[in-house]
Design an enzyme around this catalytic site. Structure first.
Site, PDB file in Angstrom:
ATOM      1  N   ASN A 132       0.833  -1.216   0.000  1.00 46.30           N
ATOM      2  CA  ASN A 132       0.000   0.000   0.000  1.00 46.30           C
ATOM      3  C   ASN A 132       0.864   1.262   0.000  1.00 46.30           C
ATOM      4  OD1 ASN A 132      -3.044  -0.448   0.185  1.00 46.30           O
ATOM      5  ND2 ASN A 132      -2.232  -2.015   1.567  1.00 46.30           N
ATOM      6  N   HIS A 178      -8.268  -1.141   6.201  1.00 45.01           N
ATOM      7  CA  HIS A 178      -8.532  -2.464   6.768  1.00 45.01           C
ATOM      8  C   HIS A 178      -9.093  -3.355   5.655  1.00 45.01           C
ATOM      9  CE1 HIS A 178      -9.308  -5.302   9.984  1.00 45.01           C
ATOM     10  NE2 HIS A 178     -10.454  -5.563   9.405  1.00 45.01           N
TER      11      HIS A 178
END
Ligand code: GRF
Length: 203
Positions: free
Chosen positions: A13, A110
Protein backbone atom coordinates in the site's frame (compact mmCIF):
# COMPACT_ATOMS: atom_id res chain seq x y z
CA UNK A 1 -0.03 17.39 2.30
CA UNK A 2 3.08 15.93 3.86
CA UNK A 3 2.28 12.30 4.55
CA UNK A 4 4.05 10.19 7.13
CA UNK A 5 3.39 6.52 6.37
CA UNK A 6 3.49 4.00 9.21
CA UNK A 7 4.04 0.41 8.04
CA UNK A 8 5.32 -2.89 9.41
CA UNK A 9 5.01 -5.33 6.53
CA UNK A 10 5.43 -5.80 2.81
CA UNK A 11 4.52 -2.19 2.11
CA UNK A 12 2.45 -2.73 -1.03
CA UNK A 13 0.00 0.00 0.00
CA UNK A 14 2.92 2.32 0.73
CA UNK A 15 4.18 1.58 -2.79
CA UNK A 16 0.73 2.23 -4.28
CA UNK A 17 0.73 5.67 -2.63
CA UNK A 18 4.22 6.44 -3.93
CA UNK A 19 3.21 5.32 -7.43
CA UNK A 20 0.20 7.64 -7.32
CA UNK A 21 2.49 10.51 -6.38
CA UNK A 22 4.93 9.65 -9.18
CA UNK A 23 2.08 9.59 -11.69
CA UNK A 24 0.98 13.03 -10.52
CA UNK A 25 -2.38 11.68 -9.31
CA UNK A 26 -1.59 12.78 -5.76
CA UNK A 27 -0.13 16.18 -5.01
CA UNK A 28 1.04 15.16 -1.56
CA UNK A 29 4.45 13.80 -0.80
CA UNK A 30 5.62 11.15 1.62
CA UNK A 31 7.95 12.91 4.00
CA UNK A 32 8.81 9.92 6.22
CA UNK A 33 8.22 6.23 6.84
CA UNK A 34 7.94 5.11 10.45
CA UNK A 35 8.16 1.42 11.21
CA UNK A 36 8.56 -0.86 14.20
CA UNK A 37 10.16 -3.51 11.98
CA UNK A 38 13.56 -2.66 10.50
CA UNK A 39 13.42 -5.72 8.28
CA UNK A 40 10.12 -5.13 6.57
CA UNK A 41 9.50 -4.67 2.88
CA UNK A 42 8.33 -1.11 3.46
CA UNK A 43 11.86 -0.11 4.52
CA UNK A 44 13.27 -1.45 1.25
CA UNK A 45 10.64 0.50 -0.67
CA UNK A 46 11.54 3.66 1.27
CA UNK A 47 15.23 3.19 0.50
CA UNK A 48 14.57 2.63 -3.21
CA UNK A 49 12.54 5.82 -3.32
CA UNK A 50 14.90 7.98 -1.25
CA UNK A 51 12.42 8.37 1.53
CA UNK A 52 13.79 8.63 5.01
CA UNK A 53 12.68 6.04 7.47
CA UNK A 54 12.71 5.84 11.20
CA UNK A 55 12.58 2.63 13.22
CA UNK A 56 10.87 2.97 16.57
CA UNK A 57 10.23 -0.03 18.77
CA UNK A 58 10.50 -0.93 22.45
CA UNK A 59 13.51 -3.13 21.75
CA UNK A 60 15.49 -0.15 20.51
CA UNK A 61 14.31 2.14 23.30
CA UNK A 62 13.78 -0.20 26.28
CA UNK A 63 14.17 2.59 28.82
CA UNK A 64 11.57 4.87 27.35
CA UNK A 65 7.92 4.68 28.23
CA UNK A 66 4.82 6.86 28.29
CA UNK A 67 5.38 10.43 27.22
CA UNK A 68 9.07 9.94 26.47
CA UNK A 69 8.27 7.14 24.03
CA UNK A 70 5.50 9.18 22.38
CA UNK A 71 7.92 12.08 22.07
CA UNK A 72 10.10 10.03 19.74
CA UNK A 73 7.20 9.91 17.30
CA UNK A 74 6.05 13.47 17.87
CA UNK A 75 9.50 14.94 17.34
CA UNK A 76 9.93 13.08 14.06
CA UNK A 77 6.42 13.99 12.88
CA UNK A 78 7.09 17.65 13.63
CA UNK A 79 10.57 17.61 12.11
CA UNK A 80 9.17 16.31 8.81
CA UNK A 81 6.23 18.76 8.94
CA UNK A 82 3.69 15.93 8.84
CA UNK A 83 0.12 16.93 7.98
CA UNK A 84 -1.37 13.46 7.92
CA UNK A 85 -0.42 9.99 9.11
CA UNK A 86 -1.32 7.13 6.80
CA UNK A 87 -1.24 3.68 8.35
CA UNK A 88 -0.46 1.00 5.79
CA UNK A 89 -0.18 -2.31 7.57
CA UNK A 90 1.19 -0.88 10.81
CA UNK A 91 1.06 -3.52 13.51
CA UNK A 92 1.30 -1.38 16.63
CA UNK A 93 -1.15 0.75 18.51
CA UNK A 94 -0.63 4.48 17.96
CA UNK A 95 0.67 6.25 21.06
CA UNK A 96 -2.05 8.24 22.79
CA UNK A 97 -0.12 11.53 22.63
CA UNK A 98 0.20 11.08 18.88
CA UNK A 99 -3.52 10.33 18.62
CA UNK A 100 -4.23 13.51 20.53
CA UNK A 101 -1.99 15.74 18.42
CA UNK A 102 -3.11 14.20 15.11
CA UNK A 103 -6.79 13.82 15.92
CA UNK A 104 -8.72 13.20 12.68
CA UNK A 105 -5.45 13.24 10.79
CA UNK A 106 -4.59 9.54 11.06
CA UNK A 107 -6.16 7.10 8.64
CA UNK A 108 -5.95 3.33 8.32
CA UNK A 109 -6.93 0.80 5.71
CA UNK A 110 -8.53 -2.46 6.77
CA UNK A 111 -9.01 -5.43 4.42
CA UNK A 112 -12.67 -6.14 5.27
CA UNK A 113 -15.93 -4.34 5.85
CA UNK A 114 -15.78 -2.86 9.34
CA UNK A 115 -17.27 -3.01 11.90
CA UNK A 116 -17.25 -6.71 11.03
CA UNK A 117 -13.98 -8.61 11.07
CA UNK A 118 -12.03 -5.95 12.93
CA UNK A 119 -10.45 -5.55 16.33
CA UNK A 120 -7.55 -7.17 18.11
CA UNK A 121 -6.06 -10.13 16.28
CA UNK A 122 -7.86 -9.23 13.06
CA UNK A 123 -4.93 -8.46 10.81
CA UNK A 124 -3.32 -9.94 7.73
CA UNK A 125 -4.53 -13.32 6.60
CA UNK A 126 -6.54 -13.80 9.84
CA UNK A 127 -9.10 -11.32 8.55
CA UNK A 128 -9.69 -13.20 5.32
CA UNK A 129 -9.76 -16.56 7.12
CA UNK A 130 -12.50 -15.26 9.40
CA UNK A 131 -14.46 -13.85 6.47
CA UNK A 132 -14.33 -17.19 4.62
CA UNK A 133 -15.23 -19.15 7.77
CA UNK A 134 -18.25 -16.93 8.41
CA UNK A 135 -19.78 -17.75 5.03
CA UNK A 136 -20.54 -14.11 4.11
CA UNK A 137 -20.84 -13.40 0.40
CA UNK A 138 -19.18 -9.99 0.38
CA UNK A 139 -15.99 -8.56 1.78
CA UNK A 140 -14.03 -5.46 0.83
CA UNK A 141 -11.99 -2.52 1.97
CA UNK A 142 -12.55 0.03 4.72
CA UNK A 143 -10.64 3.26 5.25
CA UNK A 144 -11.25 4.92 8.59
CA UNK A 145 -9.90 7.51 10.96
CA UNK A 146 -7.87 6.06 13.80
CA UNK A 147 -8.83 6.41 17.42
CA UNK A 148 -7.76 4.66 20.62
CA UNK A 149 -9.57 1.41 19.79
CA UNK A 150 -8.47 -0.98 17.07
CA UNK A 151 -10.50 -0.48 13.87
CA UNK A 152 -13.20 1.63 15.54
CA UNK A 153 -12.65 5.15 14.25
CA UNK A 154 -15.10 6.88 11.96
CA UNK A 155 -15.40 5.20 8.58
CA UNK A 156 -14.44 7.38 5.62
CA UNK A 157 -14.77 4.94 2.73
CA UNK A 158 -15.88 1.41 1.96
CA UNK A 159 -16.03 -0.67 -1.18
CA UNK A 160 -17.16 -4.25 -1.38
CA UNK A 161 -16.20 -7.21 -3.48
CA UNK A 162 -17.69 -10.62 -3.93
CA UNK A 163 -16.56 -13.61 -1.90
CA UNK A 164 -16.69 -16.22 -4.64
CA UNK A 165 -17.55 -19.87 -4.30
CA UNK A 166 -14.26 -21.72 -4.01
CA UNK A 167 -12.38 -18.71 -2.57
CA UNK A 168 -9.90 -19.39 0.18
CA UNK A 169 -8.26 -16.78 2.37
CA UNK A 170 -5.44 -16.32 -0.14
CA UNK A 171 -7.58 -15.73 -3.23
CA UNK A 172 -9.74 -13.34 -1.24
CA UNK A 173 -6.70 -11.53 0.14
CA UNK A 174 -5.38 -11.05 -3.39
CA UNK A 175 -8.68 -9.58 -4.61
CA UNK A 176 -8.98 -7.24 -1.63
CA UNK A 177 -5.34 -6.10 -1.77
CA UNK A 178 -5.76 -5.10 -5.39
CA UNK A 179 -8.71 -2.94 -4.33
CA UNK A 180 -6.69 -1.42 -1.50
CA UNK A 181 -4.03 -0.27 -3.96
CA UNK A 182 -6.68 1.35 -6.10
CA UNK A 183 -8.79 2.98 -3.42
CA UNK A 184 -6.33 4.10 -0.72
CA UNK A 185 -4.80 6.72 -3.04
CA UNK A 186 -8.32 7.82 -4.01
CA UNK A 187 -9.22 8.42 -0.38
CA UNK A 188 -6.01 10.39 0.16
CA UNK A 189 -6.88 12.44 -2.89
CA UNK A 190 -10.30 13.23 -1.46
CA UNK A 191 -8.57 14.50 1.68
CA UNK A 192 -6.23 16.64 -0.44
CA UNK A 193 -9.31 18.16 -2.05
CA UNK A 194 -11.08 19.12 1.17
CA UNK A 195 -11.95 22.76 1.19
CA UNK A 196 -11.11 23.07 4.86
CA UNK A 197 -7.79 22.01 6.31
CA UNK A 198 -7.87 18.39 7.39
CA UNK A 199 -7.06 19.45 10.93
CA UNK A 200 -10.30 21.47 10.98
CA UNK A 201 -12.50 18.40 10.55
CA UNK A 202 -14.93 18.02 13.39
CA UNK A 203 -17.25 15.15 14.21
C1 GRF B 1 -3.25 -4.59 4.11
O1 GRF B 1 -4.08 -5.67 3.82
C2 GRF B 1 -3.98 -3.57 4.94
O2 GRF B 1 -5.34 -3.54 4.71
C3 GRF B 1 -3.72 -4.03 6.34
O3 GRF B 1 -2.41 -4.55 6.32
C4 GRF B 1 -2.08 -4.99 5.00
C5 GRF B 1 -0.81 -4.32 4.62
O4 GRF B 1 -0.31 -4.81 3.41
N1 GRF B 1 -3.94 -2.98 7.30
P1 GRF B 1 0.94 -4.12 2.73
O5 GRF B 1 2.07 -4.14 3.73
O6 GRF B 1 0.53 -2.73 2.35
O7 GRF B 1 1.25 -4.96 1.52
Amino acid sequence: MNICVFASGAGSNFKAILDSIKKGYLKSKVCLLITNNPECGAVIIAEKNNIEHLVVNKKMFPDLSGKKYSDLFLKALTKYKTDIIVLAGYMKMIESEVLKKYKNRIINIHPALLPSFGGKGMYGINVHKAVIASGVKVSGVTVHFVNENYDEGKIIFQKCCEVKNGDDEFTLQKRVLKMEHRYYPQVIKSLENLEIGISDLEF
